[in-house]
Enzyme design. Structure first.
Site, PDB file in Angstrom:
ATOM      1  CE  LYS A  11     -32.409   0.113 116.923  1.00  0.00           C
ATOM      2  NZ  LYS A  11     -32.971  -1.246 116.781  1.00  0.00           N
TER       3      LYS A  11
ATOM      4  CB  THR B 152     -42.722   0.832 112.419  1.00  0.00           C
ATOM      5  OG1 THR B 152     -43.516   0.955 113.611  1.00  0.00           O
ATOM      6  CG2 THR B 152     -42.874   2.091 111.587  1.00  0.00           C
TER       7      THR B 152
ATOM      8  N   GLY C 254     -41.205  -4.799 113.452  1.00  0.00           N
ATOM      9  CA  GLY C 254     -40.022  -5.525 112.972  1.00  0.00           C
ATOM     10  C   GLY C 254     -38.918  -4.646 112.412  1.00  0.00           C
ATOM     11  CB  THR C 255     -38.470  -0.965 112.394  1.00  0.00           C
ATOM     12  OG1 THR C 255     -39.791  -0.752 111.942  1.00  0.00           O
ATOM     13  CG2 THR C 255     -37.552   0.035 111.752  1.00  0.00           C
ATOM     14  N   GLY C 256     -36.560  -2.857 113.879  1.00  0.00           N
ATOM     15  CA  GLY C 256     -35.243  -3.070 114.497  1.00  0.00           C
ATOM     16  C   GLY C 256     -34.624  -4.385 114.042  1.00  0.00           C
ATOM     17  CB  CYS C 257     -36.075  -7.765 113.521  1.00  0.00           C
ATOM     18  SG  CYS C 257     -36.891  -7.884 115.114  1.00  0.00           S
TER      19      CYS C 257
END
Ligand code: PXL
Length: 262
Positions: free
Chosen positions: A173, A204, A206-209
Site C-alpha cells: 500500500k 485515516t 482504520g484505513t488498512g483494516c
C-alpha cells in the site's frame, strides 16, 4: 447470503479492528462473523491498553464458527503473539480456508505497537505463506521483506521477496508514501499499479483494516482476486473521502460511504 470472517482485535473506538471489518462487511452486503484475538482500550488519540485473549480461546472461536457456518472468505488483522499466530495458522489449515486476506498489522495509526516484536517471525513463517492476498503498508513490507524501502524500485523488490514467502498476491500500500496513493499489486508475474488521488485528511484511523476487509468481502461475493483488490481500493478511498472528524486525534474512515456507492 455470502459470509465473511474476520480474525482480529477489537478497537473500542470503532474505527479499526473487528469493528471496522464488520461495518465494512455489512456495507458490502456480506454477513460478517468475528474471531477476537485481543481487546484494545483505544480512541482516536492512541491505544491506552491491550488485553490479549489466550491463543486456545482464539482457536475455540474459530472452530465454533467454522464447524457450523464456514465462510466464503476470511481476513486476519491484529494478531499480537506468536501463540495466537500459530493457533490461527493451524486453524486456517485445519478448516481449509483458502480465500484468505492477511493484513500484517504491526502498529496502530497512533504509532502504538499491536504485535509483540518476537511474533513477527511467526507472521512471516506461519501465516503469510497461507495468504491468497497479503496487504502490507510500506513499513510492514520492510519488516516482512527484511529490507528498507526508499525508492520506487524497492517496492517491487520487496513485493517479490514477500511473494516468495508463499502468498499468491502481494499488495504494497502506498498511502504512507509521498504523492498520490499508489498501491503496487504483484500477482507473481506482473506488477499492477492502483492509483487514487491522495485525500488530505488526518482522519485515516482504520484505513488498512477497511481495505483488507473490503477485499475479503468482495472475495466472499465471488469476485476474482484482482477485481476484489481493485474494488477494495475504491471502497477504502470512498470511506476516507467521507471520513469522520470524531475525537481529538485521527478520526475514523466512514464505512457507510461504501454502502452508499453500491
Ligand atoms: O489498523 C490496524 C489495527 C488493527 N487492529 C486493531 C487496531 C488497529 C489500528 O488502530 O486498533 C485492533
Amino acid at each position: 447470503m455470502h459470509v465473511a470472517l474476520t480474525i482480529a482485535g477489537s478497537d473500542s473506538s470503532g474505527g479499526a479492528g473487528i469493528q471496522a471489518d464488520l461495518k465494512t462487511f455489512m456495507a458490502l452486503r456480506v454477513y460478517g462473523m468475528s474471531v477476537i484475538t485481543a481487546v484494545t482500550a483505544q480512541n482516536t488519540v492512541g491505544v491506552q491498553a491491550i488485553h490479549e485473549l489466550p491463543a486456545d480461546f482464539v482457536a475455540e472461536q474459530l472452530d465454533s464458527v467454522m464447524d457450523d457456518i464456514g465462510c466464503d472468505a476470511c481476513k486476519t488483522g491484529m494478531l499480537a503473539t506468536e501463540e495466537t499466530i500459530a493457533a490461527v495458522a493451524a486453524g486456517i489449515k485445519r478448516h481449509g480456508i483458502e480465500r484468505l486476506v492477511v493484513d500484517p498489522v504491526m502498529v496502530a495509526q497512533s504509532g502504538a505497537p499491536l504485535i509483540r516484536p518476537d511474533a513477527q517471525a511467526a507472521l512471516v513463517e506461519q501465516l503469510v505463506p497461507l495468504a491468497l492476498v497479503v496487504t502490507p503498508n510500506v513499513a510492514e513490507a520492510e519488516a516482512l521483506a527484511q529490507m528498507p524501502i526508499d525508492a520506487a524500485q524497492d517496492v517491487t523488490k520487496a513485493a517479490r521477496i514477500i511473494a516468495d514467502l508463499g502468498p499468491e498476491y502481494v499488495v504494497v500500500k502506498g498511502g504512507h508514501r509521498a504523492g498520490a496513493a499508489i498501491d503496487v499489486v504483484f500477482d507473481g508475474e506482473d506488477f499492477i499499479e492502483l492509483e487514487a488521488a491522495r485525500i488530505e485528511t488526518r482522519n485515516t484511523h482504520g484505513t488498512g483494516c477497511t481495505f483488507s476487509a473490503a477485499i475479503a468481502a468482495e472475495l466472499a461475493r465471488g469476485e476474482g482476486v484482482l477485481d476484489a483488490i481493485g474494488l477494495g481500493k475504491q471502497h477504502v478511498t470512498a470511506a476516507i473521502r467521507a471520513s469522520l472528524d470524531l475525537g481529538a486525534g485521527s478520526g475514523p474512515t466512514n464505512h457507510l460511504a461504501i454502502a452508499e456507492l453500491l
